[in-house]
Design a protein around this motif. Structure first.
Motif, PDB file in Angstrom:
ATOM      1  N   VAL A   1      19.128  26.734  12.787  1.00 37.87           N
ATOM      2  CA  VAL A   1      18.631  27.828  11.950  1.00 37.87           C
ATOM      3  C   VAL A   1      18.021  27.267  10.669  1.00 37.87           C
ATOM      4  O   VAL A   1      16.934  27.666  10.251  1.00 37.87           O
ATOM      5  N   TRP A   2      18.716  26.324  10.069  1.00 36.82           N
ATOM      6  CA  TRP A   2      18.245  25.731   8.816  1.00 36.82           C
ATOM      7  C   TRP A   2      16.905  25.024   8.992  1.00 36.82           C
ATOM      8  O   TRP A   2      15.987  25.214   8.210  1.00 36.82           O
ATOM      9  N   VAL A   3      16.785  24.205  10.024  1.00 37.99           N
ATOM     10  CA  VAL A   3      15.537  23.462  10.218  1.00 37.99           C
ATOM     11  C   VAL A   3      14.402  24.414  10.616  1.00 37.99           C
ATOM     12  O   VAL A   3      13.249  24.167  10.288  1.00 37.99           O
ATOM     13  N   TYR A   4      14.731  25.506  11.280  1.00 37.22           N
ATOM     14  CA  TYR A   4      13.710  26.501  11.609  1.00 37.22           C
ATOM     15  C   TYR A   4      13.131  27.109  10.329  1.00 37.22           C
ATOM     16  O   TYR A   4      11.930  27.325  10.215  1.00 37.22           O
ATOM     17  N   LYS A   5      14.018  27.368   9.357  1.00 38.37           N
ATOM     18  CA  LYS A   5      13.577  27.968   8.094  1.00 38.37           C
ATOM     19  C   LYS A   5      12.977  26.947   7.134  1.00 38.37           C
ATOM     20  O   LYS A   5      12.003  27.226   6.452  1.00 38.37           O
ATOM     21  N   GLU A   6      13.574  25.766   7.058  1.00 38.20           N
ATOM     22  CA  GLU A   6      13.210  24.792   6.027  1.00 38.20           C
ATOM     23  C   GLU A   6      12.363  23.622   6.519  1.00 38.20           C
ATOM     24  O   GLU A   6      11.673  22.995   5.738  1.00 38.20           O
ATOM     25  N   GLY A   7      12.486  23.277   7.797  1.00 37.98           N
ATOM     26  CA  GLY A   7      11.786  22.107   8.310  1.00 37.98           C
ATOM     27  C   GLY A   7      10.288  22.329   8.310  1.00 37.98           C
ATOM     28  O   GLY A   7       9.813  23.348   8.776  1.00 37.98           O
ATOM     29  N   LYS A   8       9.572  21.384   7.776  1.00 40.23           N
ATOM     30  CA  LYS A   8       8.125  21.538   7.700  1.00 40.23           C
ATOM     31  C   LYS A   8       7.388  20.384   8.364  1.00 40.23           C
ATOM     32  O   LYS A   8       6.179  20.383   8.427  1.00 40.23           O
ATOM     33  N   THR A   9       8.132  19.424   8.854  1.00 39.62           N
ATOM     34  CA  THR A   9       7.494  18.250   9.445  1.00 39.62           C
ATOM     35  C   THR A   9       8.068  17.974  10.833  1.00 39.62           C
ATOM     36  O   THR A   9       9.186  18.376  11.149  1.00 39.62           O
ATOM     37  N   GLN A  10       7.285  17.265  11.629  1.00 46.85           N
ATOM     38  CA  GLN A  10       7.757  16.892  12.962  1.00 46.85           C
ATOM     39  C   GLN A  10       8.978  15.994  12.881  1.00 46.85           C
ATOM     40  O   GLN A  10       9.869  16.095  13.718  1.00 46.85           O
ATOM     41  N   ILE A  11       9.033  15.128  11.882  1.00 38.74           N
ATOM     42  CA  ILE A  11      10.184  14.226  11.775  1.00 38.74           C
ATOM     43  C   ILE A  11      11.462  14.992  11.443  1.00 38.74           C
ATOM     44  O   ILE A  11      12.544  14.625  11.878  1.00 38.74           O
ATOM     45  N   ALA A  12      11.347  16.092  10.703  1.00 33.99           N
ATOM     46  CA  ALA A  12      12.515  16.935  10.428  1.00 33.99           C
ATOM     47  C   ALA A  12      12.993  17.586  11.725  1.00 33.99           C
ATOM     48  O   ALA A  12      14.193  17.616  12.010  1.00 33.99           O
ATOM     49  N   TYR A  13      12.050  18.095  12.526  1.00 36.65           N
ATOM     50  CA  TYR A  13      12.409  18.693  13.812  1.00 36.65           C
ATOM     51  C   TYR A  13      13.003  17.648  14.758  1.00 36.65           C
ATOM     52  O   TYR A  13      13.975  17.909  15.456  1.00 36.65           O
ATOM     53  N   LEU A  14      12.414  16.475  14.770  1.00 38.68           N
ATOM     54  CA  LEU A  14      12.922  15.385  15.596  1.00 38.68           C
ATOM     55  C   LEU A  14      14.343  15.016  15.180  1.00 38.68           C
ATOM     56  O   LEU A  14      15.227  14.859  16.032  1.00 38.68           O
ATOM     57  N   SER A  15      14.592  14.895  13.883  1.00 41.51           N
ATOM     58  CA  SER A  15      15.925  14.557  13.372  1.00 41.51           C
ATOM     59  C   SER A  15      16.951  15.614  13.767  1.00 41.51           C
ATOM     60  O   SER A  15      18.065  15.291  14.182  1.00 41.51           O
ATOM     61  N   ALA A  16      16.569  16.884  13.633  1.00 38.02           N
ATOM     62  CA  ALA A  16      17.474  17.973  14.007  1.00 38.02           C
ATOM     63  C   ALA A  16      17.797  17.918  15.497  1.00 38.02           C
ATOM     64  O   ALA A  16      18.950  18.082  15.903  1.00 38.02           O
ATOM     65  N   GLY A  17      16.778  17.691  16.313  1.00 45.94           N
ATOM     66  CA  GLY A  17      16.991  17.614  17.755  1.00 45.94           C
ATOM     67  C   GLY A  17      17.903  16.473  18.146  1.00 45.94           C
ATOM     68  O   GLY A  17      18.794  16.624  18.991  1.00 45.94           O
ATOM     69  N   ILE A  18      17.718  15.313  17.522  1.00 47.54           N
ATOM     70  CA  ILE A  18      18.561  14.152  17.802  1.00 47.54           C
ATOM     71  C   ILE A  18      20.013  14.449  17.432  1.00 47.54           C
ATOM     72  O   ILE A  18      20.938  14.159  18.191  1.00 47.54           O
ATOM     73  N   LEU A  19      20.210  15.056  16.275  1.00 50.30           N
ATOM     74  CA  LEU A  19      21.563  15.395  15.832  1.00 50.30           C
ATOM     75  C   LEU A  19      22.219  16.386  16.795  1.00 50.30           C
ATOM     76  O   LEU A  19      23.351  16.175  17.241  1.00 50.30           O
ATOM     77  N   VAL A  20      21.511  17.443  17.127  1.00 52.60           N
ATOM     78  CA  VAL A  20      22.076  18.476  18.005  1.00 52.60           C
ATOM     79  C   VAL A  20      22.310  17.934  19.418  1.00 52.60           C
ATOM     80  O   VAL A  20      23.350  18.212  20.026  1.00 52.60           O
ATOM     81  N   GLY A  21      21.391  17.137  19.932  1.00 53.08           N
ATOM     82  CA  GLY A  21      21.581  16.538  21.258  1.00 53.08           C
ATOM     83  C   GLY A  21      22.820  15.657  21.310  1.00 53.08           C
ATOM     84  O   GLY A  21      23.579  15.692  22.275  1.00 53.08           O
ATOM     85  N   GLY A  22      23.037  14.876  20.252  1.00 53.62           N
ATOM     86  CA  GLY A  22      24.243  14.044  20.185  1.00 53.62           C
ATOM     87  C   GLY A  22      25.507  14.879  20.099  1.00 53.62           C
ATOM     88  O   GLY A  22      26.506  14.606  20.783  1.00 53.62           O
TER      89      GLY A  22
END
Length: 155
Positions: free
Chosen positions: A76-97
């Protein structure tokens, strides 16, 4: 947000495939330890029932709910605040782990840790897994690559 999904999916698969190969196919579950490149990289079977390095042994259901709750908050946070692909990538890596470790808790009642690294005469007694690396890397990426840039004060 597709970066979040694909990064999370790839991380989850890498974690689960590595655990299956090492724990089951190499039979680390029975052997307990396999020296790969001693002392730098070894496989040491550890079933982590706690949070980090087995600290704070609480209910697995609490830890499952906590991981899912934090993952949801990050999404939810990255959907609202994330503005870059690297932010989305970081969120995905964290959630996948995080979800890789959740699946372990559901299947085994504990997280399967197997990576052990030591160096320079210091023997590390702890083990970790691909999901742990992903959680750390994803959290670090979110810290570094999100948030508003503050303008420098004019001299």
């Amino acid at each position: 947000m597709r970066w979040v999904f694909w990064a999370g999916f790839a991380t989850f698969l890498a974690d689960q495939i590595s655990k299956y190969l090492v724990v089951h196919l190499l039979d680390l579950k029975r052997l307990g330890e396999i020296d790969v490149i001693p002392p730098y990289l070894n496989f040491r079977m550890a079933w982590n029932e706690g949070i980090n390095f087995g600290i704070l042994d609480v209910s697995r259901w609490f830890l499952i709910a906590l991981a899912i709750g934090i993952s949801t908050w990050v999404l939810v946070w990255v959907y609202k605040e994330g503005k870059t692909q690297i932010a989305y990538l970081s969120a995905g890596i964290l959630v996948g782990g995080a979800l890789g470790n959740v699946l372990d808790r559901l299947l085994y009642g504990a997280v399967a840790d197997f990576l052990n690294m030591s160096c320079c005469g210091i023997e590390n007694p702890y083990a970790f897994n691909v999901a742990d690396i992903a959680i750390f890397a994803g959290a670090l990426g979110l810290v570094i690559f999100t948030g508003e840039k503050k303008p420098r004060d004019a001299p």
